[in-house]
Each structure stands twice: as C-alpha cells, then as structure tokens.
Design an enzyme around this catalytic site. Structure first.
Site, PDB file in Angstrom:
ATOM      1  N   ASN A   1       0.838  -1.194   0.000  1.00 24.07           N
ATOM      2  CA  ASN A   1       0.000   0.000   0.000  1.00 24.07           C
ATOM      3  C   ASN A   1       0.869   1.237   0.000  1.00 24.07           C
ATOM      4  O   ASN A   1       2.004   1.206   0.487  1.00 24.07           O
ATOM      5  CB  ASN A   1      -0.993  -0.003   1.177  1.00 24.07           C
ATOM      6  CG  ASN A   1      -0.400  -0.625   2.420  1.00 24.07           C
ATOM      7  OD1 ASN A   1       0.427  -0.006   3.084  1.00 24.07           O
ATOM      8  ND2 ASN A   1      -0.782  -1.869   2.709  1.00 24.07           N
TER       9      ASN A   1
ATOM     10  N   GLU B   1      -2.942  -0.968   6.682  1.00 29.57           N
ATOM     11  CA  GLU B   1      -1.752  -0.377   7.302  1.00 29.57           C
ATOM     12  C   GLU B   1      -1.851   1.139   7.447  1.00 29.57           C
ATOM     13  O   GLU B   1      -0.834   1.812   7.654  1.00 29.57           O
ATOM     14  CB  GLU B   1      -0.486  -0.763   6.526  1.00 29.57           C
ATOM     15  CG  GLU B   1      -0.188  -2.253   6.465  1.00 29.57           C
ATOM     16  CD  GLU B   1      -0.004  -2.919   7.836  1.00 29.57           C
ATOM     17  OE1 GLU B   1      -0.077  -2.231   8.868  1.00 29.57           O
ATOM     18  OE2 GLU B   1       0.192  -4.147   7.845  1.00 29.57           O
TER      19      GLU B   1
END
Ligand SMILES: [Zn+2]
Length: 223
Positions: free
Chosen positions: A35, A80
């Site tokens: 990500n 995250e």
C-alpha cells in the site's frame, strides 16, 4: 493548517493509481498486497484495502485526516493506515511506500539488518534495520516500524515486507526499488562467504561527498 488543495488531491489520487500498478509490475507486491500514500496538506491519500491494482481507479483512493478520521473512502482504507499515519507524524515524509518484496522478506526472516555492502545505502540513511514481528494492521506494528526507522528512510518488517518514505512519491518508490536491489545484491554477496561491509566513517564520507556535489549543481543552476 491546510486541508489539502482539491487539484493536488486529484493529482495525488491519479499518481497513487499509477504507482500501484508499478508495484505489481516491478515485483514489489502481488495481488492487492502493498500500500502507498501521499501527504497533501494535512490529508493522507492512501490506497484502499483489497482492491487489485488492475481495478483501482482514482476515486477509490481514500482520504484520511491525520487523526485517522476517514474523509472520503468508497471501500475500506488500507489495513496499514495506522502505520502510514505514524510515519507522517514521526518524520518529514511526504509519501510512504509499503511493499511485500521477496528479497527483503527473505532477508527479514534470517537477519537483524541489511548491512552496507554498497554505498548507495546512504540514500536510505545507512544499514536498514529489521523491525520485530508484529501482526499486520496493528498499532504495535506502526510503533515497531517508527522505532526502527530512526535516522533512516527505510525499514524492513520481519516476516512481512518493507516501508520506505521520501519527499515525494517518486523518491519513496525509488527507495523501495533500491532497498530490494541492495537486498538482492547482499544475498548474491553471501554466496561467496561473509561479505565485507562499509564502515560508518566510509558511509559518512559518501554522504558528505553527495551533499557537496548536490550543492555544486544548485550553484550552477542545474535542476
Ligand atoms: Zn503488508
């Protein structure tokens, strides 16, 4: 306090879509793993959770306030997100890249750090530490990552992946590629036996010379 210029936010969303595709193409992640995020004013634009890069559209990119409040998100923000927010809070990062790159993960399972066998590691601040294992998406992982980043622009997460940051997404991404390259090179060096490493003084000398050369370029008006 800047809430984030709408044009800049739109540009950041488009940039995140194109870099997500690169993450897969460059082998730094598979599927919807990995990500990335960009800081625009005080808003973090971050990739959503579980959307493959082939299907990702600019409007899918989530916008999150520094305190974690979702400002705009069609799906669910990256798992995250707490780690990205913690890194923005603790450093001068303007972009963060989290990879599941194979060379880095292999090293993370058996070594406490990536040593300096090539001077290019100075771009990451020196030997890259491996942070202790903590479950993905947890506040503990965010804390472990920030702790191991001290004085570095890269950290390896044990049995998980890596995180790099930079002054913009291009720099953060280049550092993710550099980290994977350095780790592969270290593995190759290990095949000859225990490799020689550069000392802190040798690394400091490289950093000082790079700074001197950049200063010279600015004086000459080079970009
Ligand atoms: Zn991950």
């Amino acid at each position: 306090m800047s809430r984030g210029d709408p044009d800049e936010l739109q540009a950041a969303r488009a940039q995140l879509v194109s870099y997500s595709a690169r993450l897969l193409a460059d082998g730094l992640a598979v599927g919807s793993a990995g990500n990335i995020s960009v800081l625009v004013g005080d808003i973090v634009a971050i990739t959503p959770s579980g959307v493959s890069s082939a299907e990702l559209r600019p409007a899918d990119i989530c916008l999150i306030a520094a305190d974690g409040t979702e400002l705009a998100c069609r799906e669910t923000p990256s798992s995250e997100t707490p780690m990205h927010l913690a890194i923005y809070a603790a450093t001068n990062a303007a972009a963060v890249v989290h990879t599941h790159s194979p060379e880095v993960i292999a090293l993370s399972a058996s070594r406490p750090e990536l040593p300096a066998i090539h001077y290019a590691i100075t771009d990451l601040g020196g030997p890259v530490r491996v942070a202790p294992y903590v479950r993905f998406g947890s506040a503990g992982l965010a804390e472990a990552a920030v702790g191991a980043l001290d004085g570095r622009s890269a950290v390896i997460l044990r049995n998980h992946g890596a995180v790099t940051y930079g002054r913009d997404l291009a720099q953060a991404y280049d550092r993710a590629l550099l980290l994977e390259w350095l780790t592969r090179t270290y593995r190759m060096a290990l095949s000859y036996g225990e490799p020689a490493t550069l000392s802190a003084a040798e690394l400091d000398e490289v950093t000082a010379e790079a700074r001197r050369r950049r200063y010279g370029e600015r004086r000459r008006g080079a970009p």
